[in-house]
Enzyme design. Sequence first.
Site, PDB file in Angstrom:
ATOM      1  N   CYS A  13     -21.731  -8.406  -0.359  1.00 31.35           N
ATOM      2  CA  CYS A  13     -22.233  -8.483   0.943  1.00 31.35           C
ATOM      3  C   CYS A  13     -20.804  -8.811   1.979  1.00 31.35           C
ATOM      4  O   CYS A  13     -20.987  -8.649   2.954  1.00 31.35           O
ATOM      5  CB  CYS A  13     -22.779  -9.862   1.172  1.00 31.35           C
ATOM      6  SG  CYS A  13     -24.363  -9.798   0.176  1.00 31.35           S
TER       7      CYS A  13
ATOM      8  N   THR B  69      12.778   5.581  10.734  1.00 31.83           N
ATOM      9  CA  THR B  69      13.650   4.452  11.254  1.00 31.83           C
ATOM     10  C   THR B  69      13.570   3.019  10.710  1.00 31.83           C
ATOM     11  O   THR B  69      12.399   2.638  10.515  1.00 31.83           O
ATOM     12  CB  THR B  69      13.789   4.168  12.699  1.00 31.83           C
ATOM     13  OG1 THR B  69      13.920   5.355  13.264  1.00 31.83           O
ATOM     14  CG2 THR B  69      14.649   3.147  13.114  1.00 31.83           C
TER      15      THR B  69
ATOM     16  N   HIS C 174       4.705  -9.704   2.698  1.00 25.57           N
ATOM     17  CA  HIS C 174       3.736 -10.722   3.303  1.00 25.57           C
ATOM     18  C   HIS C 174       2.983 -11.668   2.037  1.00 25.57           C
ATOM     19  O   HIS C 174       2.432 -12.668   2.526  1.00 25.57           O
ATOM     20  CB  HIS C 174       2.850 -10.332   4.439  1.00 25.57           C
ATOM     21  CG  HIS C 174       1.841  -9.602   3.825  1.00 25.57           C
ATOM     22  ND1 HIS C 174       0.448  -9.862   3.582  1.00 25.57           N
ATOM     23  CD2 HIS C 174       1.546  -8.297   3.036  1.00 25.57           C
ATOM     24  CE1 HIS C 174      -0.529  -9.144   2.973  1.00 25.57           C
ATOM     25  NE2 HIS C 174       0.405  -7.992   2.825  1.00 25.57           N
TER      26      HIS C 174
ATOM     27  N   THR D  69       0.866  -1.048  -0.057  1.00 27.16           N
ATOM     28  CA  THR D  69       0.078  -0.068  -0.039  1.00 27.16           C
ATOM     29  C   THR D  69       0.705   1.372   0.159  1.00 27.16           C
ATOM     30  O   THR D  69       0.505   2.170  -0.694  1.00 27.16           O
ATOM     31  CB  THR D  69      -0.986   0.002   1.226  1.00 27.16           C
ATOM     32  OG1 THR D  69      -2.054  -1.179   1.034  1.00 27.16           O
ATOM     33  CG2 THR D  69      -1.734   1.332   1.351  1.00 27.16           C
TER      34      THR D  69
HETATM   35  C1  LIG Z   1      -2.386  -6.190  -6.162  1.00 30.32           C
HETATM   36  C2  LIG Z   1      -2.268  -5.739  -4.700  1.00 30.32           C
HETATM   37  N1  LIG Z   1      -1.573  -4.595  -4.623  1.00 30.32           N
HETATM   38  C3  LIG Z   1      -1.631  -3.743  -3.291  1.00 30.32           C
HETATM   39  C4  LIG Z   1      -1.920  -4.619  -2.167  1.00 30.32           C
HETATM   40  C5  LIG Z   1      -1.620  -3.843  -0.926  1.00 30.32           C
HETATM   41  O1  LIG Z   1      -0.562  -4.613  -0.221  1.00 30.32           O
HETATM   42  P1  LIG Z   1      -0.362  -4.321   1.486  1.00 30.32           P
HETATM   43  O2  LIG Z   1      -1.641  -4.867   2.042  1.00 30.32           O
HETATM   44  O3  LIG Z   1       0.646  -5.439   1.776  1.00 30.32           O
HETATM   45  O4  LIG Z   1      -0.191  -3.059   1.771  1.00 30.32           O
HETATM   46  C6  LIG Z   1      -2.261  -5.942  -2.447  1.00 30.32           C
HETATM   47  C7  LIG Z   1      -2.558  -6.689  -1.090  1.00 30.32           C
HETATM   48  O5  LIG Z   1      -3.800  -6.955  -1.041  1.00 30.32           O
HETATM   49  C8  LIG Z   1      -2.490  -6.292  -3.629  1.00 30.32           C
HETATM   50  O6  LIG Z   1      -3.054  -7.576  -3.746  1.00 30.32           O
HETATM   51  C1  LIG Z   2      10.652  13.320  18.009  1.00 28.52           C
HETATM   52  C2  LIG Z   2      10.697  12.271  17.061  1.00 28.52           C
HETATM   53  N1  LIG Z   2       9.696  12.270  16.064  1.00 28.52           N
HETATM   54  C3  LIG Z   2       9.549  11.502  15.216  1.00 28.52           C
HETATM   55  C4  LIG Z   2      10.659  10.344  15.093  1.00 28.52           C
HETATM   56  C5  LIG Z   2      10.397   9.480  13.970  1.00 28.52           C
HETATM   57  O1  LIG Z   2      10.327   8.164  14.314  1.00 28.52           O
HETATM   58  P1  LIG Z   2      10.506   6.700  13.405  1.00 28.52           P
HETATM   59  O2  LIG Z   2      11.958   6.954  13.031  1.00 28.52           O
HETATM   60  O3  LIG Z   2      10.309   5.633  14.270  1.00 28.52           O
HETATM   61  O4  LIG Z   2       9.649   6.957  12.093  1.00 28.52           O
HETATM   62  C6  LIG Z   2      11.586  10.407  15.867  1.00 28.52           C
HETATM   63  C7  LIG Z   2      12.734   9.172  15.794  1.00 28.52           C
HETATM   64  O5  LIG Z   2      13.862   9.436  15.786  1.00 28.52           O
HETATM   65  C8  LIG Z   2      11.864  11.234  17.063  1.00 28.52           C
HETATM   66  O6  LIG Z   2      12.837  11.150  17.883  1.00 28.52           O
HETATM   67  S1  FES Z   3     -25.050  -7.934   3.152  1.00 27.69           S
HETATM   68 FE1  FES Z   3     -25.852  -8.741   1.446  1.00 27.69          FE
HETATM   69  S2  FES Z   3     -27.474  -9.868   1.963  1.00 27.69           S
HETATM   70 FE2  FES Z   3     -26.528  -9.329   3.745  1.00 27.69          FE
END
Ligand SMILES: Cc1ncc(COP(=O)(O)O)c(C=O)c1O
Ligand SMILES: Cc1ncc(COP(=O)(O)O)c(C=O)c1O
Ligand code: FES
Lengths: 137, 385, 385
Positions: C319, C232, C196, C67
């Site tokens: 659904c 990070t 995944h 995503t």
């Molecule tokens: C074609 C496609 N694109 C993007 C995604 C999004 O991946 P993720 O859920 O790991 O962010 C998926 C997963 O369902 C996917 O099948």
């Molecule tokens: C104050 C502050 N904000 C944001 C971040 C960013 O966090 P992350 O690196 O986990 O995305 C950090 C980490 O260094 C931080 O110290």
């Molecule tokens: S959501 Fe489609 S019949 Fe219930």
Amino acid sequence: MYNEKVMDHFEHPRNQGVIEDANGTGEVGNAQCGDIMKIYLKVEDDVITDVRFQTFGCGAAVASSSMATEMIKGKTLAEAWDLSNKAVAEALEGLPPQKLHCSVLAEESIHAAINDYRVKHGLEAWEEKGGHAEHQH
Amino acid sequence: MDHAATTATRVEVAEAMVPYMTGHFGNPSSLYDLAKDSREAVDAARVQVAAAIGAAPKEIYFTSGGTESDNWALKGVAFAKRSKGNHIITTAVEHHAISHTCAWLEKQGFSVTYLPVDRYGMVDPEAVEAAITPETILISVMMANNEIGTIMPIAEIGTVARKHGVLFHTDAVQAAGHIPIDVQEMNIDLLSLSGHKFHGPKGTGALYVGPGVRLDPLMHGGAQERGRRAGTENVPGIVGMGMALSLAVAEMVENAERVTALRDRLAAGLLAIPETYLNGHPQKRLPNNVNVVFAYIEGESILLLLNRKGIAASTGSACSSASLEASHVLMACGLPHDVVHGSLRLTLGEETTEADVDYVVAAVAGVVQRLRDMSPLTPTELRSK
Amino acid sequence: MDHAATTATRVEVAEAMVPYMTGHFGNPSSLYDLAKDSREAVDAARVQVAAAIGAAPKEIYFTSGGTESDNWALKGVAFAKRSKGNHIITTAVEHHAISHTCAWLEKQGFSVTYLPVDRYGMVDPEAVEAAITPETILISVMMANNEIGTIMPIAEIGTVARKHGVLFHTDAVQAAGHIPIDVQEMNIDLLSLSGHKFHGPKGTGALYVGPGVRLDPLMHGGAQERGRRAGTENVPGIVGMGMALSLAVAEMVENAERVTALRDRLAAGLLAIPETYLNGHPQKRLPNNVNVVFAYIEGESILLLLNRKGIAASTGSACSSASLEASHVLMACGLPHDVVHGSLRLTLGEETTEADVDYVVAAVAGVVQRLRDMSPLTPTELRSK
Ligand SMILES: Cc1ncc(COP(=O)(O)O)c(C=O)c1O
Ligand SMILES: Cc1ncc(COP(=O)(O)O)c(C=O)c1O
Ligand code: FES
Ligand code: FES
């Protein structure tokens, strides 16, 4: 981030310190941009018989100072003048790209010290060939 | 001693995560039984995170880290409220996850006020109030600073924000698990967390979104997280984050007391080195943060030498940053560029001992002296004989 | 049999991750030795991911999932190229991570063409070419469809994109580890992956960004990932993803052969049920995907009954979706709304056996009959006696 050669010169800097009766000194950089390097030369018969440095700067700056001083010791002034920052970096077996500018400082401070000696001895200052990367911080 | 950068995942947390990697692999937003365990585990983690900050579980959205939470809060509110106004207020000392996001929003036509701080890194709630205009849609002020540890007057700023009907976001990445947080009492509308700062897993985070707060998604896609944050849920990560935060909060009072004492011992030891100055607020600071500057020397060299002694640390020196820029936080506190070069941040962990502190003080003193002997700036009286 | 939704992390992958959670806890972007192992591990994973798609390691950026990769590719290029043009071409059958992002970009003033597909879910490269205007800044076409398994003519579209100098993104989330990918040969500029889906960890992903491609960050902040993706690094996750993908690719040919045979056996078994039709392309489809529609019945009920028999599956029925909307993919293939209701997707794993397939065929046949007996639409001749 630094290779072992750089770390060795950083941790065990050669020729670090001051020559009280130096006959050529050069200082480049300024505290504003962060790095300052100072070179002390002892020149006899156009040959660098002793050299020392002081550096305010990062690991690469210290290692470059150390390596550069080793490389010019025992050389004539003309040979020392031709030492490029690239040669220093190569002798250190490479610096990270964003640290190449630190070795420029070594080259420039040696040039400054050589010209200081030359001017003090009534000789003309040599001109920078130019083309060096701007030293910037 | 660099626990503000990242912390190891607690062993019991890592152990709790493994079954959700290899065994319970259902997708918590889908229908079948395999997914049920995952869904319940995610719900339980949501309760844990909510409890840690005085929120309701349905106000917690899991993200991939502090950076995503910060980006989402700012961009999400900015784009959702664009028709209402285009002005954002923040401070000069925010983490780059805030400041770089603000800079990008400026390129998109938003206008951002970066409030100055005093010498301790503290922003003035009155300055926040004075900066509010009819165009202001969001105030974002960090709860505790990652470099200098200064704790901001969040409750006061919350009051100001509420009074003017402006949304208030706080980056609590460094605060959570270390100091008490209550989104209700502090009038916080949005709050960012990052799992790996309190011994939870890396790549996990959360955004608290208060009742009635509208914001665009940063992650568009599937209907996960009630349609507000798309992407397959990182179930093991979420489980680990919830557990780590609830453990950190349970142990907070006891840890804070012990760590504060160690911090003060460390600070005192370092400040005994001549021409050494404390950065950040002397009292209102995180229990685990010490930040000092040593005159005449450069931080990257300090780190390298400390590293050789097995000590991890951090610096605001330009030389050690990828961009070769000196710390914007220390500069905002009024330190000149060359002084910032000599800064050192040490951040303690729960497992740090007195002996560790004493070892570090001795090591730093040695390193500082060695580098001062090498520096052309050092005055004669500070050099070794 | 729902391996397209998510897969369990391989045990050896989970084991390889644990030390990076609890032990090697350095921050790979910082200086000190503790960080060195982490940095090397991240670099190694980057090499693994790059090798799997024919890219250079420096072209791989780690994200929090498919995503994020999709959102980043689209928004990143859109905002970076805004001054060049505002037109994006995609298809009517993309994952919501693409289609919802496109819808949001439309709100921001971009214009999006959603190309139709044929009854097999295939887009025509000539239609792509015909849709290009001087304003077109990006083409995004998925490599393989997550619902019906159809494999798109990516290399042909890549040729068209290159010819017109338009950037080409492909969502390869379902394709990676299942079919061969070569970003060079296929002229792909940006490519999304999700860990995944090939037995790597949840909450991990990557975006391939080809040489010279400019895009704004989606995550602003620190300088991680060479300044392009802040936050990070999720070191254990990155390590796990790299390992999982390289194992999947190493085993791909062998697995694909075996799984394709099982898929065909499963499809044949299901199509033997009267008034049952295959969705997606008969040949150009993922080795592990079977998607069919059963006339007269509804998918959520099928899933529930299958679930009771220990079978996980998925449906395009309105659904069963949070938004009560029928699958946009099946609708785009020309299926009427009521037929979409009766769809069933089964996706096989590497460990699926012939016995599993036969069990599923029998179970589905039973469930379909039961629901048909219950449905007012079922013609008399299809009811049980
Ligand atoms: C074609 C496609 N694109 C993007 C995604 C999004 O991946 P993720 O859920 O790991 O962010 C998926 C997963 O369902 C996917 O099948
Ligand atoms: C104050 C502050 N904000 C944001 C971040 C960013 O966090 P992350 O690196 O986990 O995305 C950090 C980490 O260094 C931080 O110290
Ligand atoms: S959501 Fe489609 S019949 Fe219930
Ligand atoms: S002296 Fe500043 S980066 Fe080397």
